[in-house]
Design a protein around this motif. Structure first.
Motif, PDB file in Angstrom:
ATOM      1  N   GLU A   1      -5.782  -2.324   5.667  1.00 22.04           N
ATOM      2  CA  GLU A   1      -5.210  -1.713   6.871  1.00 22.04           C
ATOM      3  C   GLU A   1      -5.686  -0.264   7.049  1.00 22.04           C
ATOM      4  O   GLU A   1      -6.185   0.108   8.084  1.00 22.04           O
ATOM      5  CB  GLU A   1      -3.677  -1.768   6.780  1.00 22.04           C
ATOM      6  CG  GLU A   1      -2.940  -1.334   8.012  1.00 22.04           C
ATOM      7  CD  GLU A   1      -3.233  -2.202   9.240  1.00 22.04           C
ATOM      8  OE1 GLU A   1      -3.558  -3.401   9.054  1.00 22.04           O
ATOM      9  OE2 GLU A   1      -3.163  -1.662  10.357  1.00 22.04           O
ATOM     10  N   CYS A   2      -5.525   0.554   5.980  1.00 25.85           N
ATOM     11  CA  CYS A   2      -5.847   1.986   6.112  1.00 25.85           C
ATOM     12  C   CYS A   2      -7.045   2.392   5.267  1.00 25.85           C
ATOM     13  O   CYS A   2      -7.484   3.535   5.309  1.00 25.85           O
ATOM     14  CB  CYS A   2      -4.633   2.838   5.743  1.00 25.85           C
ATOM     15  SG  CYS A   2      -4.274   2.863   3.974  1.00 25.85           S
TER      16      CYS A   2
ATOM     17  N   GLU B   1       1.381  -1.195   4.202  1.00 23.93           N
ATOM     18  CA  GLU B   1       0.861  -2.549   4.397  1.00 23.93           C
ATOM     19  C   GLU B   1       1.172  -3.404   3.162  1.00 23.93           C
ATOM     20  O   GLU B   1       1.016  -2.960   2.036  1.00 23.93           O
ATOM     21  CB  GLU B   1      -0.663  -2.467   4.630  1.00 23.93           C
ATOM     22  CG  GLU B   1      -1.436  -3.756   4.495  1.00 23.93           C
ATOM     23  CD  GLU B   1      -1.131  -4.782   5.593  1.00 23.93           C
ATOM     24  OE1 GLU B   1      -0.726  -4.366   6.687  1.00 23.93           O
ATOM     25  OE2 GLU B   1      -1.287  -5.987   5.322  1.00 23.93           O
TER      26      GLU B   1
ATOM     27  N   CYS C   1       0.851  -1.199   0.000  1.00 24.94           N
ATOM     28  CA  CYS C   1       0.000   0.000   0.000  1.00 24.94           C
ATOM     29  C   CYS C   1       0.889   1.252   0.000  1.00 24.94           C
ATOM     30  O   CYS C   1       1.774   1.380   0.843  1.00 24.94           O
ATOM     31  CB  CYS C   1      -0.902   0.003   1.230  1.00 24.94           C
ATOM     32  SG  CYS C   1      -1.758   1.573   1.468  1.00 24.94           S
TER      33      CYS C   1
ATOM     34  N   CYS D   1      -6.640  -1.205   0.375  1.00 23.32           N
ATOM     35  CA  CYS D   1      -5.813  -1.617   1.504  1.00 23.32           C
ATOM     36  C   CYS D   1      -6.690  -1.901   2.714  1.00 23.32           C
ATOM     37  O   CYS D   1      -7.406  -1.010   3.177  1.00 23.32           O
ATOM     38  CB  CYS D   1      -4.803  -0.518   1.836  1.00 23.32           C
ATOM     39  SG  CYS D   1      -3.890  -0.845   3.349  1.00 23.32           S
TER      40      CYS D   1
ATOM     41  N   CYS E   1       0.167   3.428   3.572  1.00 23.27           N
ATOM     42  CA  CYS E   1       0.580   3.018   4.918  1.00 23.27           C
ATOM     43  C   CYS E   1       1.676   1.961   4.905  1.00 23.27           C
ATOM     44  O   CYS E   1       2.230   1.634   5.945  1.00 23.27           O
ATOM     45  CB  CYS E   1      -0.624   2.517   5.708  1.00 23.27           C
ATOM     46  SG  CYS E   1      -1.204   0.896   5.177  1.00 23.27           S
TER      47      CYS E   1
HETATM   48 ZN   LIG Z   1      -2.771   1.146   3.549  1.00 25.61          ZN
END
Ligand SMILES: [Zn+2]
Length: 166
Positions: A33-34, A8, A3, A31, A6
């Motif tokens: 994660e974010c 990831e 990503c 993503c 972030c």
């Molecule tokens: Zn991310």
């Protein structure tokens, strides 16, 4: 694919479809994660190309850099972005099929000039001015005149063109 927001490592592919007349696959990614969204392109690469610059330095061939220099030259010109995409694809294919892994930067430059000339006169002159490093207005004038792109009618007032019906 990592990503870009972030860092990831695991992004998810949300959508995958052909692009640029089938020359590329466009993937929309997400993503987990974010929540960031980004797009990646998958293209055929026949071989790794290295560009030998005028300074003697070597750098990996960068398609995005080529796209950027062409979009600067075609800025605000009535040029279809799809045509630019196809032009870039054609240039890259041509470079890859030359059988060399190392190419002088002027080989690429001349190829772009030739392609832009067929596309748009103004974009061609803009690119040439950067690529050929015009430093003075005379450089421009000489280039335009050599290319048959100079404005006519400002050379000799006595030589008026024949009017209509003459
Ligand atoms: Zn991310």
């Amino acid at each position: 694919m990592r990503c870009p927001f972030c860092g990831e490592l695991e992004s998810q592919v949300k959508d995958s479809r052909p692009s640029e007349d089938g020359a590329a696959i466009r993937r929309r990614r997400h993503c987990p994660e974010c929540g960031g969204r980004f797009t990646t392109f998958e293209r055929v690469q026949l071989r790794e190309l290295t560009i030998l610059k005028r300074s003697g330095r070597r750098a990996p061939f960068d398609r995005e850099k080529l796209v950027r220099s062409i979009s600067i030259a075609t800025r605000k010109r009535p040029v279809d972005p799809d045509r630019v995409d196809r032009m870039v694809n054609a240039i890259v294919r041509q470079l890859e099929s030359m059988g060399e892994t190392e190419l002088a930067s002027n080989v690429v430059g001349e190829m772009v000039m030739k392609a832009l000339k067929a596309l748009d006169d103004v974009a061609y002159v803009r690119y040439a001015s950067v690529y050929r490093d015009f430093r003075q207005t005379e450089d421009f004038a000489r280039f335009l005149s050599d290319e048959g792109l100079a404005e006519e009618g400002n050379s000799d007032d006595d030589e008026l063109p024949a009017g209509p019906g003459a």
